[in-house]
Design an enzyme around this catalytic site. Structure first.
Site, PDB file in Angstrom:
ATOM      1  N   ASP A  90      -0.771  -0.573  -0.191  1.00 27.01           N
ATOM      2  CA  ASP A  90      -2.042  -1.266   0.029  1.00 27.01           C
ATOM      3  C   ASP A  90      -1.743  -2.747   0.233  1.00 27.01           C
ATOM      4  OD1 ASP A  90      -1.513  -2.286  -2.469  1.00 27.01           O
ATOM      5  OD2 ASP A  90      -3.302  -1.459  -3.429  1.00 27.01           O
ATOM      6  N   SER A  91      -2.778  -3.527   0.547  1.00 23.02           N
ATOM      7  CA  SER A  91      -2.558  -4.929   0.912  1.00 23.02           C
ATOM      8  C   SER A  91      -2.530  -5.845  -0.299  1.00 23.02           C
ATOM      9  CB  SER A  91      -3.677  -5.392   1.837  1.00 23.02           C
ATOM     10  OG  SER A  91      -4.896  -5.448   1.105  1.00 23.02           O
ATOM     11  N   GLY A  92      -2.940  -5.328  -1.460  1.00 24.94           N
ATOM     12  CA  GLY A  92      -3.062  -6.165  -2.640  1.00 24.94           C
ATOM     13  C   GLY A  92      -4.472  -6.693  -2.854  1.00 24.94           C
ATOM     14  N   GLY A  93      -5.274  -6.678  -1.794  1.00 19.49           N
ATOM     15  CA  GLY A  93      -6.614  -7.271  -1.861  1.00 19.49           C
ATOM     16  C   GLY A  93      -7.479  -6.656  -2.952  1.00 19.49           C
ATOM     17  N   PHE A  94      -7.542  -5.326  -2.972  1.00 20.88           N
ATOM     18  CA  PHE A  94      -8.439  -4.659  -3.912  1.00 20.88           C
ATOM     19  C   PHE A  94      -8.073  -4.992  -5.358  1.00 20.88           C
ATOM     20  CE2 PHE A  94      -9.473  -1.019  -6.644  1.00 20.88           C
ATOM     21  CZ  PHE A  94     -10.849  -0.968  -6.472  1.00 20.88           C
ATOM     22  N   GLY A 214     -14.097   0.100   0.745  1.00 21.12           N
ATOM     23  CA  GLY A 214     -15.323  -0.354   0.104  1.00 21.12           C
ATOM     24  C   GLY A 214     -16.304   0.749  -0.240  1.00 21.12           C
ATOM     25  N   ASP A 264      -6.544   8.622  -0.911  1.00 22.57           N
ATOM     26  CA  ASP A 264      -5.794   8.341  -2.131  1.00 22.57           C
ATOM     27  C   ASP A 264      -6.820   8.188  -3.241  1.00 22.57           C
ATOM     28  OD1 ASP A 264      -6.036   5.317  -3.322  1.00 22.57           O
ATOM     29  OD2 ASP A 264      -6.537   5.394  -1.192  1.00 22.57           O
ATOM     30  N   CYS A 302      -2.120  29.350  -9.478  1.00 23.65           N
ATOM     31  CA  CYS A 302      -1.450  28.082  -9.184  1.00 23.65           C
ATOM     32  C   CYS A 302       0.052  28.227  -9.411  1.00 23.65           C
ATOM     33  CB  CYS A 302      -2.019  26.991 -10.091  1.00 23.65           C
ATOM     34  SG  CYS A 302      -1.219  25.384  -9.884  1.00 23.65           S
ATOM     35  N   HIS A 333       0.049  19.658 -12.500  1.00 24.15           N
ATOM     36  CA  HIS A 333      -0.959  20.645 -12.095  1.00 24.15           C
ATOM     37  C   HIS A 333      -2.024  20.006 -11.198  1.00 24.15           C
ATOM     38  CE1 HIS A 333      -3.943  23.788 -12.087  1.00 24.15           C
ATOM     39  NE2 HIS A 333      -4.820  22.833 -12.372  1.00 24.15           N
TER      40      HIS A 333
HETATM   41 ZN   LIG Z   1      -1.155  24.630 -12.054  1.00 24.45          ZN
END
Ligand SMILES: [Zn+2]
Length: 365
Positions: A90-94, A214, A264, A302, A333
């Site tokens: 990321d740019s660091g801004g947030f 945003g 993300d 899973c 998990h």
């Molecule tokens: Zn799992």
């Protein structure tokens, strides 16, 4: 320049492939957070075993400690954290806006003091791009200002216009290398006309990918989807679309339906450290006493290490005892759950069944 192909479409949804200097990324994709150069409670091998082929590093954290220059001297972030696949920074801004002390924003950039030791720093568009270059990011983000929500429309508009000027400077500062790309960030709050103006400005500048920033800041899912409905159709259709900081499983499904390719979010990793597990049948709190005698796995379908060898009763015991292994297993998990959800959606797009999947998914959630 990074390669991006759209391999299949289903309505507005796309099944694609990004080509970076550190391998291909199948989209739609979820990118786990490697905030300070580590996905918390996971080894890189464990992260890769969930199916992840890209993680997100945070410029703000890494510039403060251990510093971008030190990481560059040590061979770059891939080597430093022993992650051979792609990295987006990321740019660091947030995080400057959310973590740093004594921030001052001007046309030039933002000055602030570190939340670690109070030392002063300056982050300009040029400095942000230089830091991301030192880190060796495959995917670089333009510096943006994240407007707090809610804000008056005039404040959102002023902030978006500043972000557009910073986007132009970020693009100019970016050094072209094969397999490396830079994303511009659409801002504009919940106002469709501001979002469209930002989209058109960024398209004129020309980026390798386009992010929507945003959102997921308290506006609610319906408003977020309305902003996507207004914005995503206007983004260049031959480039990847990234919805930043989102989100819950239902947010991901709704956004993929609307043409988003990349995500993300802190949720799967943070939840793994607070005894929350995502499953095909809804989310679970492992601290809950009802799991204390349950010999069943979290999810028998899973394939993660937690579900392969451990009972809900044991995971309950680990989380009640504050054992590190509980965080490790539940993070593995949750990341596997997110990766599987994205893989299922990729297949659904290929077979033209994403709408049916989304309808069934909503009824479970
Ligand atoms: Zn799992």
């Amino acid at each position: 320049m990074i390669g991006f192909e759209v391999l299949a479409r289903d309505g507005a949804a796309r099944r694609g492939r990004l080509r970076t200097a550190h391998g291909n990324i199948d989209t739609p994709v979820f990118m786990p957070l490697a905030t300070t150069g580590t996905v918390k409670a996971m080894t890189p091998e464990g992260v890769a075993a969930t199916g992840a082929r890209v993680v997100l590093g945070n410029t703000y954290h890494l510039m403060l400690r251990p510093s971008a220059e030190r990481i560059a001297t040590l061979g770059g972030l891939h080597r430093f954290m022993n992650w051979p696949y792609a990295i987006l920074t990321d740019s660091g801004g947030f995080q400057v806006m959310s973590l740093a002390a004594r921030r001052t924003i001007s046309e030039g950039g933002v000055t602030f003091r570190s939340h670690l030791d109070g030392r002063p720093y300056e982050l300009t568009p040029e400095r942000s791009i230089a830091i991301q270059h030192l880190l060796g990011a495959d995917l670089t983000m333009a510096l943006d200002e994240c407007t707090p929500h809610p804000s008056p429309r005039e404040a959102v508009e002023r902030s978006m216009e500043l972000t557009m000027r910073w986007a132009e400077r970020s693009r100019r500062a970016f050094v072209e290398r094969p397999g490396h790309g830079i994303f511009g960030i659409v801002q504009g709050g919940i106002h469709p006309d501001l979002r469209l103006r930002a989209t058109s400005r960024l398209t004129d500048i020309g980026f390798d990918g386009y992010a929507v920033g945003g959102l997921a800041v308290g506006e609610g899912q319906a408003t977020m989807f309305a902003v996507l409905d207004a914005t995503v159709p206007a983004l260049p259709q031959d480039r990847p679309h990234y919805l930043m900081g989102v989100g819950k499983p239902g947010d991901l499904v709704g956004a993929v339906l609307r043409g988003i390719d990349m995500f993300d979010c802190v949720l799967p990793t943070r939840s793994g450290r607070t005894a929350q597990a995502f499953t095909r049948h809804g989310s679970l709190n492992l601290r809950n006493a009802r799991h204390a005698d349950d010999p069943a796995p979290l999810d028998p379908e899973c394939l993660c290490p937690a579900c392969a060898g451990y009972s809900r009763a044991y995971l309950h015991h680990l989380s009640r005892s504050g054992e590190i292994l509980g965080s490790m297993l539940l993070t593995a998990h949750n990341l596997r759950y997110y990766a599987d959800l994205m893989a299922t959606m990729r297949t659904a797009i290929e077979t033209g069944s994403l709408a049916a999947f989304a309808a069934a998914f909503e009824s479970v959630e």
